[in-house]
Design an enzyme around this catalytic site. Sequence first.
Site, PDB file in Angstrom:
ATOM      1  N   PRO A   2       0.800  -1.216   0.000  1.00 20.44           N
ATOM      2  CA  PRO A   2       0.000   0.000   0.000  1.00 20.44           C
ATOM      3  C   PRO A   2       0.833   1.267   0.000  1.00 20.44           C
ATOM      4  O   PRO A   2       1.711   1.438   0.837  1.00 20.44           O
ATOM      5  CB  PRO A   2      -0.796  -0.106   1.302  1.00 20.44           C
ATOM      6  N   GLU A   3       0.532   2.130  -0.918  1.00 26.69           N
ATOM      7  CA  GLU A   3       1.035   3.491  -0.866  1.00 26.69           C
ATOM      8  C   GLU A   3      -0.142   4.372  -0.428  1.00 26.69           C
ATOM      9  O   GLU A   3      -1.172   3.859  -0.018  1.00 26.69           O
ATOM     10  CB  GLU A   3       1.591   3.895  -2.240  1.00 26.69           C
TER      11      GLU A   3
END
Length: 270
Positions: A2-3
Amino acid sequence: MPELPEVETTRAGLAPHLLGRSVTGVTLRRPDLRWPIPAEVAETLPGQRILDVRRRAKYLLVDTAPGSALLHLGMSGMLRVLPPETPPGPHDHVDLRLDSGRVLRFTDPRRFGCLLWQPAGDTHPLLRELGPEPLSDAFDGRHLFLRSRGRSAPVKAFLMDQAVVVGVGNIYAAESLFHAGISPLRAAGSVSPARYGRLAEAVKAILARAIARGGTTLRDFLSPDGAPGYFEQELWVYGRGGEPCRTCGARLREATIGQRASVWCGRCQR
DNA sequence: AGTTGTACCTGTCTGC
DNA sequence: TGCAGACAGGTACAAC
């Protein structure tokens, strides 16, 4: 995994299930994540009402009166809201039971994520040195230019430095540099103010668009409601090494920059 | 102070 | 089909 867009998608998906609910219990199956889960989580959370669900950088904060649960998803973390009878899998490390009858479940196969505790009124040490939020007015080309003076590291590594600006990871750094026409190999200190202006605008536009698409699902990212993200269809360079540039047709280059796989167009990006 | 390399951990894919 | 090796969205930390 996840960014910023994936974390924001997670936050937005969780909020309707959590806001105003009380925690009725905590189940720790595997407390040895990146750091041990502190005792305050199981001791303090039960009985507390959830006042807000916030995001700072790639961290999620679940606020209650005495403090906040501080979550990071690492590379493979996922949060879902599930029916209480859902049997746990081998990587389902933590459950927060809610007075709605549902369960907030933290899953993380690689265990690079964390669940920590931030007392009310305090700022956790992990949050103290973070740069500005990329979608805020505090982040612009001038900020990038000023922070980059004297730095010889590649601009891609500079852009992924969470002390410079938060939320930009390997996917969105590659995409932003492509759209700004900047080679990821260029020394951060040698990029002009005008080009940093373009880079900041690209970061904002790409992150906002990825959030609107529900993030990028490459392997396993799902929102808390189980929906995949659709930004993968809009990737111009990430994961496309050796394929033709969608702008000029040149074969996209790939190399390791700052220990991270990188792809760019040697013709469009200088 | 900035930069580089190492470490954490498991699942999946590739090539033999 | 099996298996070794490479690789993956992140980031703290030690060493230079």
